[in-house]
Design an enzyme around this catalytic site. Structure first.
Site, PDB file in Angstrom:
ATOM      1  N   TYR A  55       0.853  -1.207   0.000  1.00  0.00           N
ATOM      2  CA  TYR A  55       0.000   0.000   0.000  1.00  0.00           C
ATOM      3  C   TYR A  55       0.881   1.246   0.000  1.00  0.00           C
ATOM      4  O   TYR A  55       0.630   2.211  -0.701  1.00  0.00           O
ATOM      5  CB  TYR A  55      -0.924  -0.041   1.228  1.00  0.00           C
ATOM      6  CG  TYR A  55      -1.714   1.219   1.483  1.00  0.00           C
ATOM      7  CD1 TYR A  55      -2.775   1.586   0.656  1.00  0.00           C
ATOM      8  CD2 TYR A  55      -1.411   2.041   2.573  1.00  0.00           C
ATOM      9  CE1 TYR A  55      -3.508   2.742   0.899  1.00  0.00           C
ATOM     10  CE2 TYR A  55      -2.145   3.187   2.827  1.00  0.00           C
ATOM     11  CZ  TYR A  55      -3.187   3.534   1.988  1.00  0.00           C
ATOM     12  OH  TYR A  55      -3.909   4.679   2.233  1.00  0.00           O
ATOM     13  N   GLN A 161     -16.474   6.216   0.949  1.00  0.00           N
ATOM     14  CA  GLN A 161     -15.298   6.230   0.084  1.00  0.00           C
ATOM     15  C   GLN A 161     -15.429   4.996  -0.810  1.00  0.00           C
ATOM     16  O   GLN A 161     -15.489   3.871  -0.301  1.00  0.00           O
ATOM     17  CB  GLN A 161     -14.037   6.149   0.929  1.00  0.00           C
ATOM     18  CG  GLN A 161     -12.763   6.217   0.120  1.00  0.00           C
ATOM     19  CD  GLN A 161     -11.576   5.687   0.912  1.00  0.00           C
ATOM     20  OE1 GLN A 161     -11.554   4.518   1.291  1.00  0.00           O
ATOM     21  NE2 GLN A 161     -10.609   6.540   1.180  1.00  0.00           N
ATOM     22  N   LYS A 163     -13.773   2.613  -3.386  1.00  0.00           N
ATOM     23  CA  LYS A 163     -12.456   2.257  -3.914  1.00  0.00           C
ATOM     24  C   LYS A 163     -12.567   1.970  -5.409  1.00  0.00           C
ATOM     25  O   LYS A 163     -13.492   1.251  -5.851  1.00  0.00           O
ATOM     26  CB  LYS A 163     -11.922   1.009  -3.207  1.00  0.00           C
ATOM     27  CG  LYS A 163     -11.606   1.222  -1.732  1.00  0.00           C
ATOM     28  CD  LYS A 163     -10.384   2.097  -1.535  1.00  0.00           C
ATOM     29  CE  LYS A 163      -9.922   2.091  -0.091  1.00  0.00           C
ATOM     30  NZ  LYS A 163      -8.982   3.215   0.174  1.00  0.00           N
ATOM     31  N   ASP A 192     -11.629   6.722  -4.316  1.00  0.00           N
ATOM     32  CA  ASP A 192     -10.219   6.560  -3.938  1.00  0.00           C
ATOM     33  C   ASP A 192      -9.543   5.505  -4.816  1.00  0.00           C
ATOM     34  O   ASP A 192      -9.847   4.315  -4.712  1.00  0.00           O
ATOM     35  CB  ASP A 192     -10.138   6.152  -2.460  1.00  0.00           C
ATOM     36  CG  ASP A 192      -8.699   6.123  -1.943  1.00  0.00           C
ATOM     37  OD1 ASP A 192      -7.780   6.424  -2.734  1.00  0.00           O
ATOM     38  OD2 ASP A 192      -8.502   5.805  -0.753  1.00  0.00           O
ATOM     39  N   GLU A 217      -9.711  10.904  -4.667  1.00  0.00           N
ATOM     40  CA  GLU A 217      -8.631  10.722  -3.692  1.00  0.00           C
ATOM     41  C   GLU A 217      -7.480   9.940  -4.311  1.00  0.00           C
ATOM     42  O   GLU A 217      -7.690   8.879  -4.921  1.00  0.00           O
ATOM     43  CB  GLU A 217      -9.202   9.984  -2.469  1.00  0.00           C
ATOM     44  CG  GLU A 217      -8.212   9.803  -1.340  1.00  0.00           C
ATOM     45  CD  GLU A 217      -8.888   9.279  -0.071  1.00  0.00           C
ATOM     46  OE1 GLU A 217     -10.049   9.643   0.206  1.00  0.00           O
ATOM     47  OE2 GLU A 217      -8.251   8.493   0.653  1.00  0.00           O
ATOM     48  N   ASP A 240      -3.545  11.359  -0.476  1.00  0.00           N
ATOM     49  CA  ASP A 240      -3.456  10.443   0.665  1.00  0.00           C
ATOM     50  C   ASP A 240      -2.036   9.884   0.736  1.00  0.00           C
ATOM     51  O   ASP A 240      -1.170  10.421   1.433  1.00  0.00           O
ATOM     52  CB  ASP A 240      -4.522   9.336   0.527  1.00  0.00           C
ATOM     53  CG  ASP A 240      -4.554   8.387   1.711  1.00  0.00           C
ATOM     54  OD1 ASP A 240      -3.572   8.344   2.477  1.00  0.00           O
ATOM     55  OD2 ASP A 240      -5.540   7.645   1.883  1.00  0.00           O
ATOM     56  N   LYS A 264      -3.143  10.311   7.156  1.00  0.00           N
ATOM     57  CA  LYS A 264      -2.851   9.099   7.921  1.00  0.00           C
ATOM     58  C   LYS A 264      -1.923   9.410   9.098  1.00  0.00           C
ATOM     59  O   LYS A 264      -0.813   9.921   8.929  1.00  0.00           O
ATOM     60  CB  LYS A 264      -2.202   8.039   7.014  1.00  0.00           C
ATOM     61  CG  LYS A 264      -3.088   7.625   5.835  1.00  0.00           C
ATOM     62  CD  LYS A 264      -4.321   6.849   6.287  1.00  0.00           C
ATOM     63  CE  LYS A 264      -5.260   6.491   5.152  1.00  0.00           C
ATOM     64  NZ  LYS A 264      -6.150   7.591   4.730  1.00  0.00           N
ATOM     65  N   TRP A 319     -11.706   7.228   9.628  1.00  0.00           N
ATOM     66  CA  TRP A 319     -12.024   5.845   9.238  1.00  0.00           C
ATOM     67  C   TRP A 319     -11.389   4.922  10.260  1.00  0.00           C
ATOM     68  O   TRP A 319     -10.260   5.165  10.714  1.00  0.00           O
ATOM     69  CB  TRP A 319     -11.455   5.571   7.851  1.00  0.00           C
ATOM     70  CG  TRP A 319     -11.660   4.149   7.390  1.00  0.00           C
ATOM     71  CD1 TRP A 319     -12.740   3.672   6.698  1.00  0.00           C
ATOM     72  CD2 TRP A 319     -10.769   3.037   7.576  1.00  0.00           C
ATOM     73  NE1 TRP A 319     -12.573   2.330   6.457  1.00  0.00           N
ATOM     74  CE2 TRP A 319     -11.385   1.914   6.990  1.00  0.00           C
ATOM     75  CE3 TRP A 319      -9.538   2.885   8.191  1.00  0.00           C
ATOM     76  CZ2 TRP A 319     -10.791   0.649   6.987  1.00  0.00           C
ATOM     77  CZ3 TRP A 319      -8.936   1.627   8.201  1.00  0.00           C
ATOM     78  CH2 TRP A 319      -9.560   0.528   7.597  1.00  0.00           C
TER      79      TRP A 319
HETATM   80  C1  0XW Z   1      -9.832   3.632   3.803  1.00  0.00           C
HETATM   81  N1  0XW Z   1      -8.483   3.642   4.278  1.00  0.00           N
HETATM   82  C2  0XW Z   1      -8.330   4.709   5.289  1.00  0.00           C
HETATM   83  C3  0XW Z   1      -8.148   2.336   4.869  1.00  0.00           C
HETATM   84  C4  0XW Z   1      -7.376   1.538   3.883  1.00  0.00           C
HETATM   85  O1  0XW Z   1      -6.494   0.666   4.411  1.00  0.00           O
HETATM   86  C5  0XW Z   1      -6.737   2.536   2.998  1.00  0.00           C
HETATM   87  C6  0XW Z   1      -7.478   3.751   3.208  1.00  0.00           C
HETATM   88  C7  0XW Z   1      -7.353   4.868   2.271  1.00  0.00           C
HETATM   89  O2  0XW Z   1      -8.055   5.885   2.356  1.00  0.00           O
HETATM   90  O3  0XW Z   1      -6.523   4.788   1.367  1.00  0.00           O
HETATM   91 MG    MG Z   2      -7.103   6.850   0.614  1.00  0.00          MG
END
Ligand code: 0XW
Ligand code: MG
Length: 367
Positions: A55, A161, A163, A192, A217, A240, A264, A319
């Site tokens: 990641y 969010q 993906k 994202d 994102e 991010d 993060k 999150w």
């Molecule tokens: C949703 N998240 C915060 C958790 C995943 O592990 C990755 C992520 C993101 O926003 O990339």
């Molecule tokens: Mg992200």
């Protein structure tokens, strides 16, 4: 108060259900929990848990190696002096902010416990008893994503969010349309890609979804790829994975590259660093999340405490990985989703105290 010992634990966190992102799926995450012990009987906990080794450049074994490198030089310091502690970590090791973050979080926990205050109080005070969160819907077919979006809105979530990335961009475009049709007004969306789109596909996707409101994102892998298409995109861009430290946040803001951040906690270096990022974003009125890539109650509590101090008009939520983890480190005071919100822990420090039986025996001890 002096640090007398540091214990490091491995906690295996099997992923409940499926969690697929643009770069692949994860099924088991190795979390690293740090326990700081002081001569006054106060202990603090920190955690760092990269969501697998691809990641970001961070990975579980790297965190442990970095802790081994730094830990001996921290013994004897007062963990409540965050500045001194962070300087000592910088002098012992370059980089590896995600490992330093675990120590920093534990130090804030000790500080809160020794002063009898919650971390959010030490950070300036909470905006309320509960905070905003968002639900992350893994990469899925358009039908599955739409069904889950409907379900999460019913549960009370007001931000999702979605993906995307790592597949034919047509499927991502279709997914965003189907999700948009499935939700009722009042839902905010982020798409994202976790670095998974080429700048060409980011352009296709954004332009073909121009009537759908969402923030895009981390669409591409590098700042340059994002910069190449930034002003042709129809959507605000959040950074991010590339927001790696206070400096990269400053660079992205000063070059006008982004409109907000998926922020993060461990990547930037812990609560002390995230506090700085929070204040920089506040000065520029930039929205951001306060979360992490994975982890149990310790990480979740740390994210929630910082998130609780962010101006609500610009807070994009914390999150937490709780829906994908079976059980909690602290079953009495778990950090979990409740009707689309998260309760701010009420106990001193982090407000969560892990059950030591769940941590097992230390894999390393210093001091
Ligand atoms: C949703 N998240 C915060 C958790 C995943 O592990 C990755 C992520 C993101 O926003 O990339
Ligand atoms: Mg992200």
């Amino acid at each position: 108060m002096k640090l007398t010992a540091i214990n490091v634990y491995n906690v295996d966190l099997p992923v409940v259900g499926k969690y697929r992102m643009s770069m692949g799926s994860v099924s088991l995450l190795q979390s690293t929990v740090v326990e700081l012990i002081t001569d006054e009987g106060v202990t603090g906990f920190g955690e760092t848990c990269p969501v697998g080794p691809i990641y970001q450049p961070q990975h579980a074994l790297g965190a442990r190696a970095a802790l081994e490198e730094m830990a001996p030089s921290l013994i004897g310091l007062d963990p409540r002096n965050f500045g001194q502690l962070n300087r000592a970590m910088e002098s012992a090791l370059n980089g590896s902010r995600y490992a330093k973050a675990a120590i920093d979080i534990a130090a804030w926990d000790i500080c809160g416990k020794s002063y009898g205050r919650r971390i959010c109080d030490l950070l300036g005070g909470a905006t309320g008893d509960t905070i905003a969160t968002y639900y992350s819907i893994p990469v899925a077919s358009p039908e599955e994503a739409a069904r889950e979006a409907r379900e999460r809105q019913r549960e009370g979530h007001d931000r999702l969010q979605i993906k995307i990335g790592g597949r034919d961009v047509e499927e991502d475009i279709e997914t965003l349309h189907r999700v948009n049709e499935a939700i009722k007004p009042g839902m905010r969306l982020a798409a994202d890609a976790n670095r998974g789109l080429t700048s060409r596909d980011a352009l296709f996707l954004s332009q073909r979804c121009r009537d759908i409101s969402f923030v895009l994102e981390q669409p591409c892998n590098t700042m340059e790829e994002i910069a190449a298409v930034r002003y042709q995109l129809c959507h605000p861009v959040y950074m991010d994975e590339l927001a790696e430290d206070v400096n990269s946040v400053l660079r992205a803001i000063s070059t006008g590259l982004v409109d907000g951040f998926g922020m993060k906690l461990t990547r930037v270096g812990g609560i002390s660093a995230l506090r700085t990022v929070r204040d920089i974003c506040d000065a520029r009125r930039l929205p951001h999340t306060c979360d992490d890539s994975w982890g149990g109650d310790i990480i979740a509590a740390a994210c929630v405490h910082v998130g609780a101090t962010v101006d609500t008009s610009r807070f994009e939520g914390s999150w937490i990985a709780a829906p994908y983890i079976d059980g909690h480190y602290d079953e009495e005071n778990p950090v979990r989703l409740e009707g689309g919100r998260i309760k701010v822990p009420t106990g001193p420090g982090l407000g969560v105290v892990p059950d030591m039986a769940k941590l097992g025996s230390p894999i390393a001890s210093f001091g």
